[in-house]
Motif scaffolding. Structure first.
Motif, PDB file in Angstrom:
ATOM      1  N   PRO A 152       0.758  -1.158  -0.081  1.00 28.20           N
ATOM      2  CA  PRO A 152       0.000   0.100  -0.057  1.00 28.20           C
ATOM      3  C   PRO A 152       0.800   1.415  -0.102  1.00 28.20           C
ATOM      4  O   PRO A 152       2.118   1.223   0.447  1.00 28.20           O
ATOM      5  CB  PRO A 152      -0.741  -0.163   1.278  1.00 28.20           C
ATOM      6  N   ILE A 196       0.411   6.089   4.456  1.00 33.13           N
ATOM      7  CA  ILE A 196      -0.815   6.707   4.527  1.00 33.13           C
ATOM      8  C   ILE A 196      -0.929   7.814   5.625  1.00 33.13           C
ATOM      9  O   ILE A 196      -1.721   8.594   5.837  1.00 33.13           O
ATOM     10  CB  ILE A 196      -1.483   5.561   5.669  1.00 33.13           C
ATOM     11  N   TYR A 212       0.479   3.436  12.846  1.00 35.52           N
ATOM     12  CA  TYR A 212      -0.368   4.129  11.667  1.00 35.52           C
ATOM     13  C   TYR A 212      -0.067   3.270  10.570  1.00 35.52           C
ATOM     14  O   TYR A 212      -0.981   2.660   9.696  1.00 35.52           O
ATOM     15  CB  TYR A 212      -0.142   5.484  11.603  1.00 35.52           C
ATOM     16  N   GLU A 213       1.352   3.116  10.110  1.00 30.24           N
ATOM     17  CA  GLU A 213       1.557   2.189   8.734  1.00 30.24           C
ATOM     18  C   GLU A 213       1.322   0.924   9.044  1.00 30.24           C
ATOM     19  O   GLU A 213       1.132   0.003   8.071  1.00 30.24           O
ATOM     20  CB  GLU A 213       3.201   2.613   8.848  1.00 30.24           C
ATOM     21  N   ASN A 250      -2.250   0.566   8.324  1.00 31.12           N
ATOM     22  CA  ASN A 250      -2.245   0.518   6.868  1.00 31.12           C
ATOM     23  C   ASN A 250      -2.029  -0.708   6.015  1.00 31.12           C
ATOM     24  O   ASN A 250      -2.767  -1.241   5.232  1.00 31.12           O
ATOM     25  CB  ASN A 250      -1.586   1.677   6.167  1.00 31.12           C
ATOM     26  N   HIS A 251      -0.950  -1.277   6.593  1.00 32.00           N
ATOM     27  CA  HIS A 251      -0.421  -2.702   5.704  1.00 32.00           C
ATOM     28  C   HIS A 251      -1.452  -3.691   6.109  1.00 32.00           C
ATOM     29  O   HIS A 251      -2.036  -4.683   5.264  1.00 32.00           O
ATOM     30  CB  HIS A 251       0.802  -3.131   5.998  1.00 32.00           C
ATOM     31  N   TYR A 259      -5.042  -3.276   4.206  1.00 26.52           N
ATOM     32  CA  TYR A 259      -4.728  -3.179   2.918  1.00 26.52           C
ATOM     33  C   TYR A 259      -4.631  -4.851   2.499  1.00 26.52           C
ATOM     34  O   TYR A 259      -5.327  -5.259   1.406  1.00 26.52           O
ATOM     35  CB  TYR A 259      -3.326  -2.920   2.471  1.00 26.52           C
ATOM     36  N   THR A 264      -6.596   3.790  -0.891  1.00 27.09           N
ATOM     37  CA  THR A 264      -5.849   4.198   0.143  1.00 27.09           C
ATOM     38  C   THR A 264      -6.483   5.339   0.863  1.00 27.09           C
ATOM     39  O   THR A 264      -6.509   5.309   2.337  1.00 27.09           O
ATOM     40  CB  THR A 264      -4.421   5.008  -0.498  1.00 27.09           C
ATOM     41  N   ARG A 315      -8.732   3.727   3.575  1.00 29.01           N
ATOM     42  CA  ARG A 315      -7.851   3.233   4.910  1.00 29.01           C
ATOM     43  C   ARG A 315      -7.499   4.336   5.600  1.00 29.01           C
ATOM     44  O   ARG A 315      -7.471   4.125   6.768  1.00 29.01           O
ATOM     45  CB  ARG A 315      -6.370   2.518   4.289  1.00 29.01           C
ATOM     46  N   ALA A 316      -7.287   5.571   5.106  1.00 27.48           N
ATOM     47  CA  ALA A 316      -6.795   6.601   6.092  1.00 27.48           C
ATOM     48  C   ALA A 316      -8.035   7.115   6.740  1.00 27.48           C
ATOM     49  O   ALA A 316      -8.013   7.387   7.738  1.00 27.48           O
ATOM     50  CB  ALA A 316      -6.466   7.627   5.059  1.00 27.48           C
ATOM     51  N   ILE A 325      -8.590   4.465   9.793  1.00 29.83           N
ATOM     52  CA  ILE A 325      -7.703   4.430  10.505  1.00 29.83           C
ATOM     53  C   ILE A 325      -7.750   5.792  11.185  1.00 29.83           C
ATOM     54  O   ILE A 325      -7.604   5.790  12.481  1.00 29.83           O
ATOM     55  CB  ILE A 325      -5.956   4.486   9.913  1.00 29.83           C
TER      56      ILE A 325
END
Length: 174
Positions: free
Chosen positions: A56, A59, A126-127, A130-131, A134, A153, A156-157, A160
């Motif tokens: 991904p 983010i 956060y990352e 994100n992963h 995804y 994307t 997901r943002a 989150i």
């Protein structure tokens, strides 16, 4: 009189067909035309090369402008397995209140974490979220989560950013 009309119609059709035949030689030459651009292809066996997925997009740059209301709407996909209320009961999956910044596989009262989730370790950054959102099965091998993931994307943002608000002390945005 009918013969003259029929003759006129047939003559007009014959002239149109002849004009079309002649114009095909004038406007469409029989010699092949070179392509405007050349597409180079590597020669070799096996056909098309596999596309390597890079994962991904980052983010963090999108979190400051994420739409929390849209993120909350996206949780409807998650609500069949997860609960979002503070102190709420766990569902099929663990409750997600306070998940951002919390240690992985550590929600109070939830004991059905997969071995892959337990072994992953660390906090839900956060990352990492994100992963995981995804492609859960790619991020944590052997996860019990059957969700295929959110490919957009911005979705997901938004999700989150909403999960970040589910905390007594939200983790600061980077």
């Amino acid at each position: 009189m009918i013969n003259k009309v029929a003759a006129a119609v047939l003559t007009a059709g014959l002239i149109a067909m002849t004009a079309g035949f002649i114009s095909s030689f004038v406007y469409h030459p029989s010699t092949p035309v070179e392509n405007a651009f050349v597409i180079e292809v590597q020669e070799g066996a096996g056909g098309a090369a596999p596309v390597e997925e890079t994962g991904p997009e980052p983010i963090v740059p999108l979190l400051a402008s994420a739409d929390i209301a849209k993120g909350e709407k996206l949780t409807k996909k998650c609500a069949s397995c997860h609960k979002f209320e503070k102190g709420g009961a766990n569902g099929v999956g663990p409750g997600l209140y306070g998940v951002v910044g919390n240690a992985k596989a550590s929600h109070d009262g939830y004991t059905k974490y997969s071995d892959g989730m337990k072994e992953k370790g660390g906090e839900w950054t956060y990352e990492d979220l994100n992963h995981f959102l995804y492609k859960p099965k790619d991020f944590i091998s052997g996860t019990a989560m059957s969700f295929n993931g959110l490919k957009k994307t911005q979705d997901r943002a938004d999700l989150i950013a909403y999960l970040r608000t589910l905390s007594d002390n939200p983790v600061p945005l980077p």
